[in-house]
Each structure stands twice: as C-alpha cells, then as structure tokens.
Enzyme design. Sequence first.
Site, PDB file in Angstrom:
ATOM      1  NE  ARG A  45      35.261  25.504  41.828  1.00 54.47           N
ATOM      2  CZ  ARG A  45      35.948  24.996  42.986  1.00 54.47           C
ATOM      3  NH1 ARG A  45      35.093  24.258  43.733  1.00 54.47           N
ATOM      4  NH2 ARG A  45      37.287  24.904  43.164  1.00 54.47           N
ATOM      5  N   GLY A  46      33.499  30.852  39.748  1.00 52.44           N
ATOM      6  CA  GLY A  46      33.081  32.207  40.412  1.00 52.44           C
ATOM      7  C   GLY A  46      32.053  32.863  39.660  1.00 52.44           C
ATOM      8  CD  GLU A 101      36.569  35.997  35.686  1.00 55.51           C
ATOM      9  OE1 GLU A 101      35.805  35.042  36.080  1.00 55.51           O
ATOM     10  OE2 GLU A 101      38.112  35.784  35.778  1.00 55.51           O
ATOM     11  CE  LYS A 133      39.304  42.661  44.227  1.00 53.35           C
ATOM     12  NZ  LYS A 133      40.006  41.813  45.104  1.00 53.35           N
ATOM     13  CG  PHE A 154      39.470  38.907  49.459  1.00 49.68           C
ATOM     14  CD1 PHE A 154      40.558  38.367  48.434  1.00 49.68           C
ATOM     15  CD2 PHE A 154      38.741  37.942  49.852  1.00 49.68           C
ATOM     16  CE1 PHE A 154      40.404  37.188  47.874  1.00 49.68           C
ATOM     17  CE2 PHE A 154      38.555  36.640  49.212  1.00 49.68           C
ATOM     18  CZ  PHE A 154      39.424  36.180  48.289  1.00 49.68           C
ATOM     19  CB  VAL A 155      34.528  41.177  47.112  1.00 46.51           C
ATOM     20  CG1 VAL A 155      34.689  42.813  47.552  1.00 46.51           C
ATOM     21  CG2 VAL A 155      34.910  40.891  46.011  1.00 46.51           C
ATOM     22  NE  ARG A 167      33.106  28.611  44.885  1.00 44.89           N
ATOM     23  CZ  ARG A 167      33.797  29.020  44.012  1.00 44.89           C
ATOM     24  NH1 ARG A 167      33.728  30.329  43.447  1.00 44.89           N
ATOM     25  NH2 ARG A 167      35.149  28.700  44.100  1.00 44.89           N
TER      26      ARG A 167
HETATM   27  P1  IMP Z   1      43.260  37.953  37.955  1.00 45.70           P
HETATM   28  O1  IMP Z   1      43.609  36.970  36.845  1.00 45.70           O
HETATM   29  O2  IMP Z   1      44.188  38.535  38.862  1.00 45.70           O
HETATM   30  O3  IMP Z   1      42.401  39.243  37.307  1.00 45.70           O
HETATM   31  O4  IMP Z   1      42.246  37.245  38.686  1.00 45.70           O
HETATM   32  C1  IMP Z   1      40.927  36.890  38.722  1.00 45.70           C
HETATM   33  C2  IMP Z   1      40.160  35.978  39.649  1.00 45.70           C
HETATM   34  O5  IMP Z   1      40.911  35.858  41.002  1.00 45.70           O
HETATM   35  C3  IMP Z   1      38.714  36.187  39.805  1.00 45.70           C
HETATM   36  O6  IMP Z   1      38.199  35.314  38.671  1.00 45.70           O
HETATM   37  C4  IMP Z   1      38.628  35.594  41.145  1.00 45.70           C
HETATM   38  O7  IMP Z   1      38.533  34.165  40.912  1.00 45.70           O
HETATM   39  C5  IMP Z   1      39.877  35.786  41.883  1.00 45.70           C
HETATM   40  N1  IMP Z   1      39.553  37.076  42.512  1.00 45.70           N
HETATM   41  C6  IMP Z   1      40.009  38.237  42.383  1.00 45.70           C
HETATM   42  N2  IMP Z   1      39.896  39.180  43.334  1.00 45.70           N
HETATM   43  C7  IMP Z   1      39.101  38.398  44.314  1.00 45.70           C
HETATM   44  C8  IMP Z   1      38.269  38.607  45.333  1.00 45.70           C
HETATM   45  O8  IMP Z   1      38.342  39.900  46.006  1.00 45.70           O
HETATM   46  N3  IMP Z   1      37.747  37.755  46.040  1.00 45.70           N
HETATM   47  C9  IMP Z   1      37.554  36.393  45.617  1.00 45.70           C
HETATM   48  N4  IMP Z   1      38.245  36.207  44.462  1.00 45.70           N
HETATM   49  C10 IMP Z   1      38.918  36.933  43.724  1.00 45.70           C
HETATM   50 MG    MG Z   2      37.484  33.426  38.844  1.00 43.00          MG
END
Ligand code: IMP
Ligand code: MG
Length: 180
Positions: A45-46, A101, A133, A154-155, A167
């Site tokens: 949903r992000g 994304e 990140k 963590f954001v 959100r």
């Molecule tokens: P990845 O598969 O580890 O790259 O994860 C990406 C997903 O993790 C993002 O689409 C977010 O949903 C979640 N995520 C990663 N970092 C954060 C954060 O700092 N805050 C909230 N959600 C995060």
């Molecule tokens: Mg996500």
Amino acid sequence: MTRPDYVIDKMISAKTIAARIEVLARQIATEFNGSNDLVMVGLLRGSFVFIADLVRELTLPVEVDFLEVSSYGDAMESSREIRILKDLRGEIAGRDVLVVEDIVDTGYTLAHVVRLLKTRNPARLRTIALLDKPSRREVDIRADYIGFEIPDEFVVGYGIDYAQRNRNLPYIGKVRFTGG
Ligand code: IMP
Ligand code: MG
C-alpha cells in the site's frame, strides 16, 4: 493493539518531496517520450500517495494499475520470499511499465517484483522508488529513479506506515522510540 511510545521527527518536508517529484516526472517524460502505452504499477500500500502525486506531474498518456505483494509467513527473517496478494488488473505484455515503490530497503521486494513482471514480457520495465536505504541492501538491485537516499532510519508518512499508522502524514518523518 499496543505500540511502543514514539515520536516522529520530520525528515523530508512535503514541499521538498513535491519539488523532487517535479524533477523525476520530467526525467520519466524524457525517457518515455513518444510512448503511447505506459502503465504505472503502484506497489500497495505504501506507494499510493507517491503514485498519486507522480502521475499528476506527468504529461504523458499513462495508465495506473496496482500490485500488492507480501512477505511469506511470519517475521522469519530467513524466508525472503514474497507472494502476490493482489495481482495487476491489466496485461503488460509489449507495454512500457514503470513500477512505483515507496522504499527500497533490503531490495528483496523490488527484485522479486521485477523478476515476476519480466516473465510477462513488457516492452520496457523501469522502477522508481521515493526512498532508498542503500546501507540496508541485501540484493544487488537499484531503482532506475530514486527520490531520496536516506540513512538506516525507520520512516513513516507520505503513504508509508508504522503498524498501519501514519500513512496520512504529508511529509516523511523518522520514528524515534521514547520508551515507557
Ligand atoms: P525490502 O524488500 O526490504 O526492500 O522492503 C521494502 C519494503 O519494506 C517497503 O516497501 C516498505 O513496505 C517496507 N519498509 C522498509 N523500510 C521501511 C521504513 O523505514 N518504514 C516503513 N516501511 C519500511
Ligand atoms: Mg512496500
């Protein structure tokens, strides 16, 4: 549901985000200039706030579709698989696709989505992430377009949640746990 106490420190203002999106939209318009068949795929949903602002800065003809994926099972760190919770409504074969994304963290999500969508034979497949990140990366992947590189914090906000909350913040903030 109980959450630890925390405060949110503003990190990237709404104004700064809007200015960056204008630049990104111009870059996308340049790359896809002449394309009459661009589909923006928002990862739920992000990305819902980001994609809403991004499409409104784009002057190209564009369709919008959504894909929702999730980590398998529980919080097991080792299970780096994802599954499709909600698939695209439309076909993407032969079309230009831009995956939108919110954050690239370890990179597993974006890498998996790219692998999945490539099997459907799009003409061009590009990716954009509002936040990156890089210090957290475990998979060798980088979005083609990146809004902001951020440190390992963590954001929340601008579509991004902590336990489904925050959100709706118009800016990006970092979560600071206060204990207690
Ligand atoms: P990845 O598969 O580890 O790259 O994860 C990406 C997903 O993790 C993002 O689409 C977010 O949903 C979640 N995520 C990663 N970092 C954060 C954060 O700092 N805050 C909230 N959600 C995060
Ligand atoms: Mg996500």
